[in-house]
Design an enzyme around this catalytic site. Structure first.
Site, PDB file in Angstrom:
ATOM      1  N   ASP A 183       3.088  -5.526  -4.403  1.00  0.00           N
ATOM      2  CA  ASP A 183       2.376  -4.251  -4.441  1.00  0.00           C
ATOM      3  C   ASP A 183       1.079  -4.411  -5.233  1.00  0.00           C
ATOM      4  OD1 ASP A 183       1.580  -1.639  -4.437  1.00  0.00           O
ATOM      5  OD2 ASP A 183       3.420  -0.828  -5.329  1.00  0.00           O
ATOM      6  N   HIS A 185      -1.063  -1.931  -5.349  1.00  0.00           N
ATOM      7  CA  HIS A 185      -1.156  -0.599  -5.953  1.00  0.00           C
ATOM      8  C   HIS A 185      -2.581  -0.058  -5.997  1.00  0.00           C
ATOM      9  CE1 HIS A 185       0.666   2.496  -8.752  1.00  0.00           C
ATOM     10  NE2 HIS A 185       1.696   2.206  -7.973  1.00  0.00           N
ATOM     11  N   GLU A 209       1.112  -4.667  -0.285  1.00  0.00           N
ATOM     12  CA  GLU A 209       1.001  -3.211  -0.211  1.00  0.00           C
ATOM     13  C   GLU A 209      -0.260  -2.707  -0.923  1.00  0.00           C
ATOM     14  OE1 GLU A 209       3.665   0.498  -1.975  1.00  0.00           O
ATOM     15  OE2 GLU A 209       4.648  -1.376  -1.399  1.00  0.00           O
ATOM     16  N   GLU A 235       1.766   5.227   1.160  1.00  0.00           N
ATOM     17  CA  GLU A 235       2.475   6.112   0.238  1.00  0.00           C
ATOM     18  C   GLU A 235       1.628   7.300  -0.195  1.00  0.00           C
ATOM     19  OE1 GLU A 235       2.405   4.546  -4.197  1.00  0.00           O
ATOM     20  OE2 GLU A 235       2.761   2.878  -2.812  1.00  0.00           O
ATOM     21  N   ASP A 257       5.887   8.386   2.838  1.00  0.00           N
ATOM     22  CA  ASP A 257       6.917   8.823   1.895  1.00  0.00           C
ATOM     23  C   ASP A 257       7.521  10.113   2.425  1.00  0.00           C
ATOM     24  OD1 ASP A 257       8.149  10.177  -0.423  1.00  0.00           O
ATOM     25  OD2 ASP A 257       7.281   8.540  -1.594  1.00  0.00           O
ATOM     26  N   HIS A 284       8.143   4.567   1.793  1.00  0.00           N
ATOM     27  CA  HIS A 284       7.971   4.531   0.339  1.00  0.00           C
ATOM     28  C   HIS A 284       9.000   5.466  -0.279  1.00  0.00           C
ATOM     29  CE1 HIS A 284       5.852   6.124  -3.350  1.00  0.00           C
ATOM     30  NE2 HIS A 284       5.615   4.847  -3.523  1.00  0.00           N
TER      31      HIS A 284
END
Length: 381
Positions: A183, A185, A209, A235, A257, A284
């Site tokens: 991730d 992020h 990700e 996400e 998500d 997610h």
């Protein structure tokens, strides 16, 4: 059957639950939350509830249209998350009313079990190896880790090497038959991500990700063309319209998500959209039990599903965990890194209402940290 009451509950560690009650005594549960903005979403649920009180809960698609489009101003994570939790609760009511799991109402299961992954840290290679060994011992066949903490706008050689070293440690601990997802992020610029992706390719991550923040999704096409690592994102996207350009850009894994992207109703549509681009679904879900239950229902009925995130033992869960608010934890008994199919009605989980009401009395005020670079300027968390 009519909806008679809608309640919300702020429960630790950072979640918001909603409860939808009908005059027939059927109750549905949902999880509408934006992490760090739960109070704001709670207010949005209260406003949207005006559209649902006194209505037939089984008209789910009609309600979804009104909740998302009935106001002149539309969209955004707060509104979409409020709708998501209410939508989950309506599907829960529908399943309980018809005596069927939600995945049956979505067309029936396409698999008998859902592969899930566990979160590990990623900060230090030595600790990472221990954390991965524990997850392998628990039966998981895949883990996800952070690529880095705060990094320079253009990564230094040392920062780049540190990311690669951590993923290499994970790969060594996992061996060739298990997977590691990484991730980013949104902490890296596109230029830094391109540099690091090139170094990570030999380690064969399952996916990387959020290689850039979502507001820079127009840069994803160049990143996807520059690497053979599958890229994942989603996400922080709220619906089909936001997924369309990232899928067209070549993202291989869509990560909506269930508590942010319009609930069960919209995520099933996002999955179908992703399928037209040959992309896979990996919802997610570092959240609570209701969000995970909804995610699993979609996963069981989605042909292009890849893997499911879950929050058991995640670093956010300090005062409560995935199983805290359940009467029966059996739906989240993972076997060999998979969640077996559950055929209980609705979302398939029995929420401990007494525990939820008690937790709401204390509530929470979770906020994500704010990071800064060495020079004092803002850094992406």
């Amino acid at each position: 059957m009519k909806i008679t009451r809608i309640e919300t509950f702020m429960v630790p560690p950072r979640w918001l639950f909603c409860r939808v009650e009908t005059d027939d005594g059927v109750v549905g549960w949902g999880e509408p939350v934006v992490e760090g903005r739960a109070e704001v979403v709670r207010a949005a649920v209260d406003v949207l509830a005006e559209q649902l009180i006194g209505k037939d809960p089984l008209r789910i698609q009609d309600h979804w249209q009104i909740l998302t489009k009935g106001g002149f101003y539309r969209g955004g994570p707060v509104l979409s998350s409020a709708v998501a939790g209410l939508d989950q609760a309506l599907w829960d009511i529908a399943g309980k009313t018809y005596g069927a799991p939600v995945h049956a109402l979505l067309g029936g299961p396409v698999r008998e079990r859902v592969r899930v992954y566990a979160w590990v840290g990623g900060d230090e290679p030595a600790a990472l190896a221990e954390q991965i060994a524990a997850q392998v011992e628990a039966g998981f066949t895949a883990v996800k880790m952070n690529g880095a903490g705060a990094v320079s706008p253009l990564t230094t050689p040392a920062e780049t090497a540190a990311v690669v070293d951590r993923v290499a440690a994970a790969r060594e601990a996992l061996g060739p038959d298990r997977d590691v997802a990484v991730d980013f992020h949104g902490r890296f610029t596109a230029a830094s991500s391109r540099r690091i992706l090139a170094e990570l390719a030999p380690l064969h991550p399952l996916f990387v990700e959020e290689p850039v923040v979502p507001e820079q999704s127009h840069l994803l096409a160049r990143l996807a063309a520059a690497t053979d690592i599958p890229l994942a994102t989603g996400e922080r996207l709220s619906g089909r319209a936001e997924f369309l350009p990232v899928l067209a850009a070549g993202v291989a894994v869509a990560q909506p998500d269930l508590s942010h992207a319009g609930g069960v109703s919209e995520v099933t549509r996002i999955a179908s959209l992703a399928d037209t681009y040959g992309a896979l679904l990996a919802p997610h879900c570092p959240l609570g039990p209701i969000a995970l239950a909804a995610s699993l229902q979609v996963a069981f009925a989605t042909p292009n599903f890849l893997i499911q995130e879950q929050s058991r033992g995640i670093h956010y869960n300090k005062s409560a965990d995935l199983l805290t608010y359940l009467v029966d934890t059996e739906p989240f008994r993972f076997v060999d890194g998979h969640a077996p199919r559950c055929d209980a009605p609705g979302l398939g989980v029995d929420v401990d209402e007494k525990a939820v009401r008690a937790a709401d009395r204390d509530g929470h005020a979770w906020r994500n940290p704010v990071w800064r670079h060495a020079d004092g300027s803002f850094a992406e968390w």
